[in-house]
Write an enzyme that holds these catalytic residues in place. Sequence first.
Site, mmCIF file in Angstrom:
data_model
loop_
_atom_site.group_PDB
_atom_site.id
_atom_site.type_symbol
_atom_site.label_atom_id
_atom_site.label_comp_id
_atom_site.label_asym_id
_atom_site.label_seq_id
_atom_site.Cartn_x
_atom_site.Cartn_y
_atom_site.Cartn_z
ATOM 1 N N TYR A 27 73.360 -0.825 45.572
ATOM 2 C CA TYR A 27 72.484 -1.229 46.672
ATOM 3 C C TYR A 27 72.495 -2.738 46.917
ATOM 4 O O TYR A 27 71.692 -3.255 47.673
ATOM 5 C CB TYR A 27 71.057 -0.775 46.330
ATOM 6 C CG TYR A 27 70.115 -0.593 47.500
ATOM 7 C CD1 TYR A 27 70.261 0.468 48.390
ATOM 8 C CD2 TYR A 27 69.046 -1.469 47.682
ATOM 9 C CE1 TYR A 27 69.375 0.656 49.432
ATOM 10 C CE2 TYR A 27 68.142 -1.295 48.731
ATOM 11 C CZ TYR A 27 68.314 -0.229 49.603
ATOM 12 O OH TYR A 27 67.420 -0.046 50.630
ATOM 13 N N LYS A 80 67.199 -6.869 52.370
ATOM 14 C CA LYS A 80 65.781 -6.508 52.467
ATOM 15 C C LYS A 80 64.901 -7.602 51.859
ATOM 16 O O LYS A 80 63.803 -7.882 52.359
ATOM 17 C CB LYS A 80 65.529 -5.170 51.778
ATOM 18 C CG LYS A 80 66.218 -3.974 52.440
ATOM 19 C CD LYS A 80 65.690 -3.731 53.837
ATOM 20 C CE LYS A 80 66.240 -2.442 54.431
ATOM 21 N NZ LYS A 80 65.728 -2.180 55.785
#
Length: 248
Positions: free
Chosen positions: A149, A156
């Site tokens: 990720y 993010k």
Amino acid sequence: MTEDKVAMVTGSSRGLGKALAIELAKNGYDIVVNYARSKSAAEETVKEIEALGRKAIMLRANVGDVKKLRAMFEQVKEEFGRLDVFVSNAASGVLRPIMELEESHWDWTMNINAKAMLFGAQEAAKLMDNGGKIIGVSSLGSIRYLENYTTIGVSKAAIESLTRYLAVEFAPKGISVNSVSGGALDTDALKHFPNREELLDDARKNTPAGRMVEIEDMVKTAMFLISDDSNMICGQTIIVDGGRSIVM
């Protein structure tokens, strides 16, 4: 030009973005539906909004391309002359181990997820003469490790940092900026994760609240941040995960 309130939700042809767009329409907003790929899905979202008695326009743009992003806001200005809510929801990313990441993967993910929020917020603020609300969308990968990720998690984290900077500079303009961060949501986006079932199983078994987070939970939190009840919440990222992030 209409004086009805107007909201733009990027990536609103499906998933969380669509659910947010429809909820905003239910609350009296005309909607700018942004999409990048599926015209038919965006058309369906528009139909559902119009069935609620609200106006909706459909604009195609890769929000990671600043020229196209700005052109989209120009169309909003021509159509409505204002904007009251901007939700930077569109997201993408490359799921690979760190040693397999390439520069193009980094650029693609950061552009769509983080750069689009910065420059989208700039353009949105120009249309918010009477104040407004800007909402970012984050995930738990911004604060904890999730397998494969890296690019998304970092993007993010950038969204959450941008939320703080935008909030401070926009507050004097009457514009509130906050973000909503969610746990694992069983949406189309999660289908691209090679460890999807593992993530869902973890959420089912280890969420203290006893169930997985649903899209509706995220929508309700975003709608609270958009409402006048949250006017003194500024630069915050609200985590909606049933407590999953605070247990081992």
